[in-house]
Scaffold this motif. Structure first.
Motif, mmCIF file in Angstrom:
data_model
loop_
_atom_site.group_PDB
_atom_site.id
_atom_site.type_symbol
_atom_site.label_atom_id
_atom_site.label_comp_id
_atom_site.label_asym_id
_atom_site.label_seq_id
_atom_site.Cartn_x
_atom_site.Cartn_y
_atom_site.Cartn_z
ATOM 1 N N THR A 84 -4.900 0.997 -16.197
ATOM 2 C CA THR A 84 -4.459 2.365 -15.915
ATOM 3 C C THR A 84 -5.540 3.171 -15.208
ATOM 4 O O THR A 84 -5.295 4.285 -14.751
ATOM 5 N N THR A 85 -6.753 2.620 -15.142
ATOM 6 C CA THR A 85 -7.893 3.351 -14.586
ATOM 7 C C THR A 85 -8.173 3.015 -13.120
ATOM 8 O O THR A 85 -9.104 3.560 -12.536
ATOM 9 N N LEU A 86 -7.382 2.111 -12.547
ATOM 10 C CA LEU A 86 -7.517 1.769 -11.128
ATOM 11 C C LEU A 86 -6.283 2.215 -10.362
ATOM 12 O O LEU A 86 -5.173 2.239 -10.902
ATOM 13 N N THR A 87 -6.468 2.537 -9.089
ATOM 14 C CA THR A 87 -5.338 2.896 -8.234
ATOM 15 C C THR A 87 -4.646 1.626 -7.737
ATOM 16 O O THR A 87 -5.215 0.522 -7.812
ATOM 17 N N GLN A 88 -3.440 1.773 -7.209
ATOM 18 C CA GLN A 88 -2.719 0.622 -6.651
ATOM 19 C C GLN A 88 -3.519 -0.002 -5.509
ATOM 20 O O GLN A 88 -3.573 -1.224 -5.372
ATOM 21 N N LYS A 89 -4.127 0.837 -4.687
ATOM 22 C CA LYS A 89 -4.921 0.330 -3.558
ATOM 23 C C LYS A 89 -6.097 -0.502 -4.051
ATOM 24 O O LYS A 89 -6.392 -1.573 -3.504
ATOM 25 N N GLU A 90 -6.767 -0.039 -5.095
ATOM 26 C CA GLU A 90 -7.919 -0.763 -5.631
ATOM 27 C C GLU A 90 -7.489 -2.086 -6.259
ATOM 28 O O GLU A 90 -8.169 -3.109 -6.092
ATOM 29 N N LYS A 91 -6.361 -2.088 -6.938
ATOM 30 C CA LYS A 91 -5.847 -3.329 -7.518
ATOM 31 C C LYS A 91 -5.532 -4.337 -6.419
ATOM 32 O O LYS A 91 -5.833 -5.529 -6.549
ATOM 33 N N GLN A 92 -4.917 -3.864 -5.334
ATOM 34 C CA GLN A 92 -4.571 -4.771 -4.236
ATOM 35 C C GLN A 92 -5.820 -5.334 -3.579
ATOM 36 O O GLN A 92 -5.854 -6.503 -3.187
ATOM 37 N N GLN A 93 -6.870 -4.511 -3.481
ATOM 38 C CA GLN A 93 -8.129 -5.004 -2.926
ATOM 39 C C GLN A 93 -8.695 -6.130 -3.782
ATOM 40 O O GLN A 93 -9.204 -7.129 -3.247
ATOM 41 N N LEU A 94 -8.606 -5.989 -5.097
ATOM 42 C CA LEU A 94 -9.085 -7.046 -5.993
ATOM 43 C C LEU A 94 -8.247 -8.310 -5.842
ATOM 44 O O LEU A 94 -8.784 -9.426 -5.794
ATOM 45 N N LEU A 95 -6.919 -8.158 -5.756
ATOM 46 C CA LEU A 95 -6.045 -9.324 -5.572
ATOM 47 C C LEU A 95 -6.343 -10.012 -4.253
ATOM 48 O O LEU A 95 -6.351 -11.249 -4.180
ATOM 49 N N ASP A 96 -6.605 -9.223 -3.211
ATOM 50 C CA ASP A 96 -6.958 -9.797 -1.903
ATOM 51 C C ASP A 96 -8.252 -10.600 -1.980
ATOM 52 O O ASP A 96 -8.448 -11.558 -1.222
#
Length: 292
Positions: A231-243
């Motif tokens: 809940t502490t990360l944005t969608q953009k930040e999560k996608q960067q990690l997945l990438d």
């Protein structure tokens, strides 16, 4: 008040209309780690907002918002199912995530393997080995809630398994040692899909199947939560990690560098790591051993 609420029909993600179930909602809240008082508070708030035809998705959003005010780790556990849906849009992060869950169960895994069958070459999502067991696994990821994998899926996977299992290893000339075909999905299987798989000796694992050994149980027991639950990360930040091929919360528990690389700075960085630390503990409601 609760009895009146349970006469209200709500709409599931499949489109089916069902009576609102207070007991089911409370069970999901307690499973996420809310205490009895917190669960009752959330239920009371939701009942006050209930209207005929309200979607389960809307109910979950309200519950998630309320839980965030109580505890972010509890809210993250409650969001687990949605977190799995967010592992897309491709299925590759889900495959990597499933492989991690299997490694906790002491399987040696490989992701994205090409195997020569008797008739054709197959790209297999995961191969897993433990002791004398050698398994072919197909992962079926869906980013749409309510999706049901029907009988065509195990039919197709079983035919691929038989093609590989009846072929000979090029190096040894011996039959490939695959014992079983599995299908793992983040959504659900139809009843006839489960019946066919059981008849053919296949293993199916979905969000809530089989009972007490479903995907959600694997996650609770292992503490391996996906970064998409945070809940502490944005969608953009999560996608960067997945990438960057990072799918597990545990990968960033003690790594400031990974978070700094995607632009997370103190004091939020410490909040992200604190949430990850809480999620990485095997959940106390889960039993100690993982059944396979």
């Amino acid at each position: 008040m609760k009895n009146k609420a349970e006469r209200i029909l709500i709409t599931k993600s499949s489109g089916q209309k069902v009576p609102f179930n207070v007991g089911k909602l409370k069970k999901s809240l307690l499973r996420a780690g809310a205490n009895d008082f917190e669960a009752e508070e959330v239920i009371s708030e939701i009942i006050s907002l209930l209207v005929e035809g309200m979607s389960t998705g809307k109910i979950h959003k309200v519950a998630f918002r309320l839980l965030k005010n109580v505890s972010r780790p509890v809210a993250a556990r409650y969001k687990l199912k949605q977190g799995l849906l967010e592992l897309g849009p491709s299925g590759f992060p889900f495959e990597r995530y499933v492989a991690e869950l299997l490694q906790v169960q002491e399987y040696k895994t490989q992701v994205g393997v090409f195997l020569q069958g008797h008739c054709v070459t197959h790209e297999v999502d995961i191969t897993a080995e433990k002791e004398e067991r050698h398994i072919m696994i197909e992962c079926k990821f869906h980013n749409r809630p309510g999706y049901v994998c029907d009988i065509k899926i195990p039919l197709y996977i079983h035919s691929r398994f038989r093609d590989v299992a009846t072929s000979k290893n090029v190096a040894t000339g011996q039959p490939e040692k695959f014992d079983q075909g599995w299908v793992i999905t983040n959504t659900r299987f139809s009843e006839d899909a489960a019946q066919y798989a059981k008849c053919m000796g296949m293993q199916l694992v979905s969000w809530d199947y089989p009972k007490n050994n479903a995907l959600k149980d694997w996650i609770d027991r292992s503490g391996l939560h996906p970064i998409t639950s945070l809940t502490t990360l944005t969608q953009k930040e999560k996608q960067q990690l997945l990438d960057d091929k990072i799918v597990l919360c545990k990968s960033i528990v003690n790594s400031r560098e990974i978070l700094e690389h995607i632009g997370v700075r103190p004091p939020r960085l410490q909040k992200v790591q604190a949430e990850c630390t809480a999620l990485c503990e095997p959940f106390p409601m889960a039993v100690n051993s993982i059944k396979t």
